[in-house]
Write a protein that holds these residues in place. Structure first.
Motif, PDB file in Angstrom:
ATOM      1  N   THR A  34      -1.878   0.805  -4.925  1.00 52.69           N
ATOM      2  CA  THR A  34      -1.718  -0.542  -4.386  1.00 52.69           C
ATOM      3  C   THR A  34      -0.980  -1.409  -5.398  1.00 52.69           C
ATOM      4  O   THR A  34      -1.363  -1.476  -6.565  1.00 52.69           O
ATOM      5  CB  THR A  34      -3.083  -1.185  -4.067  1.00 52.69           C
ATOM      6  OG1 THR A  34      -3.785  -0.365  -3.130  1.00 52.69           O
ATOM      7  CG2 THR A  34      -2.890  -2.574  -3.467  1.00 52.69           C
TER       8      THR A  34
ATOM      9  N   THR B  47      -3.560   2.718  -9.270  1.00 55.25           N
ATOM     10  CA  THR B  47      -3.215   4.043  -8.753  1.00 55.25           C
ATOM     11  C   THR B  47      -4.450   4.917  -8.708  1.00 55.25           C
ATOM     12  O   THR B  47      -5.335   4.824  -9.562  1.00 55.25           O
ATOM     13  CB  THR B  47      -2.147   4.724  -9.621  1.00 55.25           C
ATOM     14  OG1 THR B  47      -2.673   4.958 -10.939  1.00 55.25           O
ATOM     15  CG2 THR B  47      -0.899   3.855  -9.729  1.00 55.25           C
ATOM     16  N   ASN B  48      -4.502   5.776  -7.704  1.00 56.80           N
ATOM     17  CA  ASN B  48      -5.600   6.730  -7.565  1.00 56.80           C
ATOM     18  C   ASN B  48      -5.002   8.086  -7.198  1.00 56.80           C
ATOM     19  O   ASN B  48      -4.899   8.444  -6.021  1.00 56.80           O
ATOM     20  CB  ASN B  48      -6.579   6.271  -6.479  1.00 56.80           C
ATOM     21  CG  ASN B  48      -7.855   7.096  -6.464  1.00 56.80           C
ATOM     22  OD1 ASN B  48      -7.860   8.260  -6.884  1.00 56.80           O
ATOM     23  ND2 ASN B  48      -8.926   6.515  -5.980  1.00 56.80           N
TER      24      ASN B  48
ATOM     25  N   THR C 202       1.124   5.647  -0.158  1.00 50.68           N
ATOM     26  CA  THR C 202       0.500   6.964  -0.026  1.00 50.68           C
ATOM     27  C   THR C 202       1.504   8.024  -0.462  1.00 50.68           C
ATOM     28  O   THR C 202       2.715   7.842  -0.337  1.00 50.68           O
ATOM     29  CB  THR C 202       0.055   7.255   1.422  1.00 50.68           C
ATOM     30  OG1 THR C 202       1.195   7.156   2.296  1.00 50.68           O
ATOM     31  CG2 THR C 202      -0.989   6.257   1.884  1.00 50.68           C
TER      32      THR C 202
ATOM     33  N   SER D  62      -6.915  10.449  -4.699  1.00 44.53           N
ATOM     34  CA  SER D  62      -6.842  10.156  -3.261  1.00 44.53           C
ATOM     35  C   SER D  62      -5.402  10.030  -2.769  1.00 44.53           C
ATOM     36  O   SER D  62      -5.164   9.737  -1.600  1.00 44.53           O
ATOM     37  CB  SER D  62      -7.606   8.875  -2.942  1.00 44.53           C
ATOM     38  OG  SER D  62      -6.975   7.752  -3.546  1.00 44.53           O
ATOM     39  N   LYS D  63      -4.426  10.187  -3.696  1.00 42.28           N
ATOM     40  CA  LYS D  63      -2.994  10.119  -3.375  1.00 42.28           C
ATOM     41  C   LYS D  63      -2.600   8.750  -2.824  1.00 42.28           C
ATOM     42  O   LYS D  63      -1.780   8.633  -1.914  1.00 42.28           O
ATOM     43  CB  LYS D  63      -2.614  11.218  -2.380  1.00 42.28           C
ATOM     44  CG  LYS D  63      -2.988  12.615  -2.811  1.00 42.28           C
ATOM     45  CD  LYS D  63      -2.664  13.648  -1.743  1.00 42.28           C
ATOM     46  CE  LYS D  63      -3.172  15.027  -2.124  1.00 42.28           C
ATOM     47  NZ  LYS D  63      -2.894  16.034  -1.086  1.00 42.28           N
ATOM     48  N   THR D  64      -3.194   7.687  -3.380  1.00 37.64           N
ATOM     49  CA  THR D  64      -2.905   6.330  -2.923  1.00 37.64           C
ATOM     50  C   THR D  64      -2.679   5.414  -4.125  1.00 37.64           C
ATOM     51  O   THR D  64      -3.077   5.720  -5.252  1.00 37.64           O
ATOM     52  CB  THR D  64      -4.053   5.765  -2.083  1.00 37.64           C
ATOM     53  OG1 THR D  64      -5.245   5.712  -2.886  1.00 37.64           O
ATOM     54  CG2 THR D  64      -4.310   6.614  -0.850  1.00 37.64           C
TER      55      THR D  64
ATOM     56  N   THR E 146       2.491  12.022   0.015  1.00 36.90           N
ATOM     57  CA  THR E 146       2.314  13.264   0.763  1.00 36.90           C
ATOM     58  C   THR E 146       2.584  14.427  -0.180  1.00 36.90           C
ATOM     59  O   THR E 146       3.702  14.603  -0.665  1.00 36.90           O
ATOM     60  CB  THR E 146       3.269  13.324   1.969  1.00 36.90           C
ATOM     61  OG1 THR E 146       3.022  12.198   2.820  1.00 36.90           O
ATOM     62  CG2 THR E 146       3.067  14.604   2.760  1.00 36.90           C
TER      63      THR E 146
ATOM     64  N   LYS F  94       0.853  -1.188   0.000  1.00 41.77           N
ATOM     65  CA  LYS F  94       0.000   0.000   0.000  1.00 41.77           C
ATOM     66  C   LYS F  94       0.891   1.240   0.000  1.00 41.77           C
ATOM     67  O   LYS F  94       1.834   1.332   0.785  1.00 41.77           O
ATOM     68  CB  LYS F  94      -0.915   0.019   1.224  1.00 41.77           C
ATOM     69  CG  LYS F  94      -1.948  -1.097   1.261  1.00 41.77           C
ATOM     70  CD  LYS F  94      -3.087  -0.823   0.299  1.00 41.77           C
ATOM     71  CE  LYS F  94      -4.202  -1.828   0.472  1.00 41.77           C
ATOM     72  NZ  LYS F  94      -5.340  -1.549  -0.456  1.00 41.77           N
TER      73      LYS F  94
END
Length: 314
Positions: free
Chosen positions: A181, A173-174, A141, A177-179, A143, A139
């Protein structure tokens, strides 16, 4: 000459639309004034006192458009507002051209990762190996204060680039949402050494530091040989019973340990598929080369006259 109309001022803004990453900016534009000609150009940044730029920008003697340029205007992190206007020689002021909420982003995006194998706990430590059938979930994220434009993942197996959706590997990727997997499933297609490089790009077109990690998919089970050093079919449960053997490991992850247990079994049954992590299994001694093992078994708790199978597993 009676002149009550102010000049017309325009600003070239196409290259500052969106999010800017510069600490200074050079603005350009044009003005026009049909009668007395534009005399002075003004601008403000975030409502500060207008800076007069008189005499720096030539004005032609005839009516028409005249280009202007203001260099190295200091801008700050976050939302900025820029305002421009002109005055002609009669003091008539143009309409103000305002550019609001121009986002400025100096910081590069930062990627952070967590790793989880199967139903295990997610941690910041990279697992060096995953087994056949195991699923590694990474996972991520990002910043970044002003939005993520893209997350780019380069996956390689044995040095060759692998596309998402093949060889047991996928990435979702998203940016909004800045995330993201990353998923890697252990199997024949994914067997081997993997490397991953992750980069995030923000909406100011800044690319952060590349985050890299590697993992080895090991689908090959180790093999083991075992023998009773005394070569006896019947043993003295109160004596020291020695066993030894060899280990072969071709999957690349190495030998973690060799284990043994003694259980009552019907005649002829020579295999046991129970989990060697259970309490019924005990560790044997493994040599420094991880190719041989030995055991001095304590069999004093076995029942007299019963038939037992001694199992070994690596």
């Amino acid at each position: 000459i009676i002149d009550t109309n102010g000049p017309t001022v325009s600003v070239d803004s196409s290259d500052i639309e969106g999010i800017c990453n510069a600490r200074t900016y050079t603005f350009t534009g044009s003005w026009s004034e049909d009668v007395t000609r534009t005399a002075e150009l003004y601008y403000s940044v975030n409502g500060t006192e207008p800076a007069k730029e008189s005499g720096k920008y030539p004005v032609t003697k005839y009516a028409g458009q005249t280009n202007w340029r203001i260099e190295n205007v200091a801008i700050t992190e976050g939302a900025n507002t820029f305002e421009f206007w002109g005055k002609d020689k009669n003091g008539n002021e143009s309409a103000h051209v305002k550019m609001e909420d121009v986002m400025v982003d100096f910081a590069e995006p930062v990627v952070s990762l967590t790793y989880k194998v199967g139903d295990g706990e997610a941690t910041s430590s990279v697992p060096l190996y995953i087994a056949n059938g195991a699923v590694l979930t990474v996972k991520g994220t990002v910043t970044e204060s002003n939005g993520v434009k893209a997350v780019n993942v380069t996956a390689k197996k044995g040095g060759s680039v692998i596309t998402s959706g093949s060889n047991g590997y996928s990435v979702e990727t998203n940016p909004e949402s800045k995330t993201f997997t990353i998923t890697l499933t252990g199997g024949n297609e994914s067997s081997g050494e993997w490397s991953f490089d992750v980069e995030a790009e923000d909406k100011a077109n800044r690319t952060g530091e590349t985050v890299s990690f590697g993992v080895n998919v090991d689908t090959e089970k180790p093999s083991i040989t075992a023998k009773n050093d005394a070569g006896k079919e019947y043993i003295d449960r109160n004596a020291t019973n020695k066993y030894s053997g060899r280990i072969t490991e071709t999957g690349g992850s190495g030998i973690k340990g060799v284990y043994w247990k003694a259980e009552k079994h019907p005649a002829g049954e020579t295999t046991d598929t129970s989990d060697i992590a259970s309490a019924s299994w005990q560790a044997c001694a493994v040599d420094a080369t991880l190719t041989g093992w030995s055991l001095k078994a304590d069999l004093s708790t076995l029942e007299e006259g019963e038939e037992y199978r001694i199992f070994f597993a690596a």
